[in-house]
Write a protein that holds these residues in place. Structure first.
Motif, PDB file in Angstrom:
ATOM      1  N   ASN A  12      -7.462   3.325   1.376  1.00  0.00           N
ATOM      2  CA  ASN A  12      -7.116   1.992   1.855  1.00  0.00           C
ATOM      3  C   ASN A  12      -7.392   1.063   0.676  1.00  0.00           C
ATOM      4  OD1 ASN A  12      -7.191  -0.661   2.894  1.00  0.00           O
ATOM      5  ND2 ASN A  12      -7.555   0.140   4.934  1.00  0.00           N
ATOM      6  N   CYS A  13      -6.335   0.650   0.004  1.00  0.00           N
ATOM      7  CA  CYS A  13      -6.449  -0.037  -1.289  1.00  0.00           C
ATOM      8  C   CYS A  13      -6.932  -1.475  -1.198  1.00  0.00           C
ATOM      9  CB  CYS A  13      -5.101  -0.025  -2.001  1.00  0.00           C
ATOM     10  SG  CYS A  13      -4.431   1.621  -2.230  1.00  0.00           S
ATOM     11  N   ARG A  14      -6.489  -2.177  -0.193  1.00  0.00           N
ATOM     12  CA  ARG A  14      -6.783  -3.608  -0.087  1.00  0.00           C
ATOM     13  C   ARG A  14      -6.509  -4.330  -1.399  1.00  0.00           C
ATOM     14  NH1 ARG A  14      -8.349  -6.769   3.890  1.00  0.00           N
ATOM     15  NH2 ARG A  14      -9.739  -8.352   3.105  1.00  0.00           N
ATOM     16  N   SER A  15      -5.288  -4.180  -1.842  1.00  0.00           N
ATOM     17  CA  SER A  15      -4.723  -4.745  -3.064  1.00  0.00           C
ATOM     18  C   SER A  15      -4.881  -3.793  -4.242  1.00  0.00           C
ATOM     19  CB  SER A  15      -5.303  -6.104  -3.428  1.00  0.00           C
ATOM     20  OG  SER A  15      -4.598  -6.605  -4.570  1.00  0.00           O
ATOM     21  N   LEU A  16      -3.924  -2.936  -4.380  1.00  0.00           N
ATOM     22  CA  LEU A  16      -3.901  -1.988  -5.481  1.00  0.00           C
ATOM     23  C   LEU A  16      -3.686  -2.695  -6.817  1.00  0.00           C
ATOM     24  CD1 LEU A  16      -4.039   0.943  -6.309  1.00  0.00           C
ATOM     25  CD2 LEU A  16      -1.629   1.169  -5.722  1.00  0.00           C
ATOM     26  N   ARG A  17      -2.903  -3.738  -6.810  1.00  0.00           N
ATOM     27  CA  ARG A  17      -2.588  -4.487  -8.029  1.00  0.00           C
ATOM     28  C   ARG A  17      -3.858  -4.940  -8.749  1.00  0.00           C
ATOM     29  NH1 ARG A  17      -0.525  -8.860  -5.840  1.00  0.00           N
ATOM     30  NH2 ARG A  17       1.389  -7.836  -5.242  1.00  0.00           N
ATOM     31  N   ASN A  18      -4.893  -5.265  -7.997  1.00  0.00           N
ATOM     32  CA  ASN A  18      -6.146  -5.754  -8.573  1.00  0.00           C
ATOM     33  C   ASN A  18      -7.099  -4.634  -8.975  1.00  0.00           C
ATOM     34  OD1 ASN A  18      -5.173  -8.280  -7.952  1.00  0.00           O
ATOM     35  ND2 ASN A  18      -6.375  -8.479  -6.092  1.00  0.00           N
ATOM     36  N   CYS A  32      -6.723  14.767  -7.743  1.00  0.00           N
ATOM     37  CA  CYS A  32      -5.799  14.842  -6.608  1.00  0.00           C
ATOM     38  C   CYS A  32      -4.362  14.886  -7.125  1.00  0.00           C
ATOM     39  CB  CYS A  32      -6.017  13.679  -5.656  1.00  0.00           C
ATOM     40  SG  CYS A  32      -5.770  12.063  -6.380  1.00  0.00           S
ATOM     41  N   ASN A  33      -3.519  15.535  -6.346  1.00  0.00           N
ATOM     42  CA  ASN A  33      -2.115  15.572  -6.715  1.00  0.00           C
ATOM     43  C   ASN A  33      -1.219  14.969  -5.635  1.00  0.00           C
ATOM     44  OD1 ASN A  33      -2.477  17.829  -5.049  1.00  0.00           O
ATOM     45  ND2 ASN A  33      -2.399  19.243  -6.781  1.00  0.00           N
ATOM     46  N   VAL A  34      -1.830  14.478  -4.574  1.00  0.00           N
ATOM     47  CA  VAL A  34      -1.137  13.696  -3.549  1.00  0.00           C
ATOM     48  C   VAL A  34      -2.060  12.546  -3.165  1.00  0.00           C
ATOM     49  CG1 VAL A  34      -0.163  13.691  -1.212  1.00  0.00           C
ATOM     50  CG2 VAL A  34       0.090  15.729  -2.647  1.00  0.00           C
ATOM     51  N   ILE A  35      -1.512  11.329  -3.153  1.00  0.00           N
ATOM     52  CA  ILE A  35      -2.291  10.160  -2.754  1.00  0.00           C
ATOM     53  C   ILE A  35      -1.547   9.462  -1.627  1.00  0.00           C
ATOM     54  CG2 ILE A  35      -3.385   8.010  -3.490  1.00  0.00           C
ATOM     55  CD1 ILE A  35      -2.405   9.569  -6.384  1.00  0.00           C
ATOM     56  N   ILE A  36      -2.251   9.247  -0.534  1.00  0.00           N
ATOM     57  CA  ILE A  36      -1.707   8.513   0.606  1.00  0.00           C
ATOM     58  C   ILE A  36      -2.432   7.176   0.628  1.00  0.00           C
ATOM     59  CG2 ILE A  36      -1.465   8.469   3.118  1.00  0.00           C
ATOM     60  CD1 ILE A  36      -1.620  11.591   2.987  1.00  0.00           C
ATOM     61  N   GLY A  37      -1.671   6.089   0.502  1.00  0.00           N
ATOM     62  CA  GLY A  37      -2.301   4.774   0.405  1.00  0.00           C
ATOM     63  C   GLY A  37      -1.800   3.791   1.433  1.00  0.00           C
ATOM     64  N   THR A  38      -2.732   2.956   1.894  1.00  0.00           N
ATOM     65  CA  THR A  38      -2.393   1.863   2.799  1.00  0.00           C
ATOM     66  C   THR A  38      -2.887   0.557   2.200  1.00  0.00           C
ATOM     67  OG1 THR A  38      -4.455   2.147   4.034  1.00  0.00           O
ATOM     68  CG2 THR A  38      -2.514   3.304   4.877  1.00  0.00           C
ATOM     69  N   GLU A  39      -2.377  -0.532   2.728  1.00  0.00           N
ATOM     70  CA  GLU A  39      -2.723  -1.881   2.271  1.00  0.00           C
ATOM     71  C   GLU A  39      -2.635  -2.007   0.750  1.00  0.00           C
ATOM     72  OE1 GLU A  39      -5.310  -4.567   4.665  1.00  0.00           O
ATOM     73  OE2 GLU A  39      -6.459  -2.701   4.852  1.00  0.00           O
ATOM     74  N   SER A  40      -1.513  -1.541   0.212  1.00  0.00           N
ATOM     75  CA  SER A  40      -1.311  -1.628  -1.241  1.00  0.00           C
ATOM     76  C   SER A  40      -1.140  -3.073  -1.700  1.00  0.00           C
ATOM     77  CB  SER A  40      -0.083  -0.815  -1.655  1.00  0.00           C
ATOM     78  OG  SER A  40       1.096  -1.393  -1.117  1.00  0.00           O
ATOM     79  N   TRP A  41      -0.601  -3.899  -0.855  1.00  0.00           N
ATOM     80  CA  TRP A  41      -0.284  -5.300  -1.129  1.00  0.00           C
ATOM     81  C   TRP A  41       0.737  -5.433  -2.251  1.00  0.00           C
ATOM     82  CZ3 TRP A  41      -5.331  -8.720  -0.771  1.00  0.00           C
ATOM     83  CH2 TRP A  41      -5.968  -8.475   0.445  1.00  0.00           C
ATOM     84  N   LEU A  42       1.486  -4.369  -2.518  1.00  0.00           N
ATOM     85  CA  LEU A  42       2.512  -4.418  -3.552  1.00  0.00           C
ATOM     86  C   LEU A  42       3.764  -5.085  -3.008  1.00  0.00           C
ATOM     87  CD1 LEU A  42       2.107  -0.813  -5.034  1.00  0.00           C
ATOM     88  CD2 LEU A  42       1.170  -2.972  -5.938  1.00  0.00           C
ATOM     89  N   THR A  43       4.563  -5.615  -3.923  1.00  0.00           N
ATOM     90  CA  THR A  43       5.837  -6.245  -3.583  1.00  0.00           C
ATOM     91  C   THR A  43       6.918  -5.658  -4.475  1.00  0.00           C
ATOM     92  OG1 THR A  43       5.693  -8.037  -5.196  1.00  0.00           O
ATOM     93  CG2 THR A  43       4.611  -8.404  -3.061  1.00  0.00           C
ATOM     94  N   ASP A  44       8.145  -6.085  -4.255  1.00  0.00           N
ATOM     95  CA  ASP A  44       9.251  -5.640  -5.105  1.00  0.00           C
ATOM     96  C   ASP A  44       9.033  -6.022  -6.564  1.00  0.00           C
ATOM     97  OD1 ASP A  44      10.581  -4.519  -2.979  1.00  0.00           O
ATOM     98  OD2 ASP A  44      11.957  -6.192  -2.691  1.00  0.00           O
ATOM     99  N   ASP A  45       8.204  -7.005  -6.811  1.00  0.00           N
ATOM    100  CA  ASP A  45       7.920  -7.433  -8.186  1.00  0.00           C
ATOM    101  C   ASP A  45       7.028  -6.443  -8.933  1.00  0.00           C
ATOM    102  OD1 ASP A  45       9.410  -9.754  -7.805  1.00  0.00           O
ATOM    103  OD2 ASP A  45       7.659 -10.898  -7.122  1.00  0.00           O
ATOM    104  N   ASP A  46       6.372  -5.534  -8.230  1.00  0.00           N
ATOM    105  CA  ASP A  46       5.472  -4.555  -8.838  1.00  0.00           C
ATOM    106  C   ASP A  46       6.222  -3.239  -9.027  1.00  0.00           C
ATOM    107  OD1 ASP A  46       2.971  -6.160  -8.666  1.00  0.00           O
ATOM    108  OD2 ASP A  46       3.332  -5.958  -6.505  1.00  0.00           O
ATOM    109  N   SER A  47       6.450  -2.859 -10.266  1.00  0.00           N
ATOM    110  CA  SER A  47       7.151  -1.592 -10.515  1.00  0.00           C
ATOM    111  C   SER A  47       6.173  -0.429 -10.406  1.00  0.00           C
ATOM    112  CB  SER A  47       7.807  -1.597 -11.895  1.00  0.00           C
ATOM    113  OG  SER A  47       6.832  -1.464 -12.904  1.00  0.00           O
ATOM    114  N   ASP A  48       6.700   0.731 -10.076  1.00  0.00           N
ATOM    115  CA  ASP A  48       5.864   1.931 -10.010  1.00  0.00           C
ATOM    116  C   ASP A  48       5.179   2.185 -11.346  1.00  0.00           C
ATOM    117  OD1 ASP A  48       6.662   2.303  -7.393  1.00  0.00           O
ATOM    118  OD2 ASP A  48       8.068   3.924  -7.847  1.00  0.00           O
ATOM    119  N   ALA A  49       5.895   1.950 -12.441  1.00  0.00           N
ATOM    120  CA  ALA A  49       5.351   2.217 -13.781  1.00  0.00           C
ATOM    121  C   ALA A  49       4.142   1.343 -14.103  1.00  0.00           C
ATOM    122  CB  ALA A  49       6.438   2.011 -14.831  1.00  0.00           C
TER     123      ALA A  49
END
Length: 142
Positions: A12-18, A32-49
């Motif tokens: 539960n990230c509660r803002s991965l960007r930060n 780990c080779n699989v990550i399941i995340g919630t509450e990333s708070w990401l938007t279309d402005d945040d690229s996967d890279a």
């Protein structure tokens, strides 16, 4: 670690960007080779890279028109995976299938139910589960 092991981290990230450096440290330290995340708070402005290591395929559903939320599943590129399209509902979820080495394909979902959600959220999620059981691909593309 066996090359055939699937190691899953649920976050539960509660803002991965930060927390990108901490996130990368988690991946490295747990291997780990699989990550399941919630509450990333990401938007279309945040690229996967910008957020995820290049060695991962990322399946995301960002929350639209409101702050917070967002879910993702990230799968190491050495594992065959693909997005699974499910019935669109109000639920914050993203689905993918993963071909386990020398085993069967499994479905993986990241699901977030905001606090104070009503029963409709659970029923919508049940609809998605039923859809996946009936219509998902038998195995990811090789």
């Amino acid at each position: 670690m066996s090359s055939e092991a699937i190691i899953v981290a649920v976050v539960n990230c509660r803002s991965l960007r930060n927390k990108i450096p901490e996130f990368h440290h988690l991946i490295h330290s747990t291997q780990c080779n699989v990550i399941i995340g919630t509450e990333s708070w990401l938007t279309d402005d945040d690229s996967d890279a910008e957020v995820f290591p290049k060695s991962f395929s990322v399946y995301r559903k960002d929350r639209i028109n409101r702050a917070g939320g967002g879910v993702f599943v990230a799968v190491k590129n050495s594992i065959v995976s693909q997005a699974e399209n499910v019935t669109e509902t109000s639920v914050e979820s993203v689905w993918c299938s993963i071909k386990c080495p020398k085993s069967k394909t499994i479905l993986v979902c990241s699901y977030y139910r905001p606090p104070n959600s009503d029963i409709a959220s659970i029923l919508d999620f049940e609809t998605q589960i039923n859809h996946c059981l009936l219509y998902t691909s038998p195995s990811p593309r090789d």
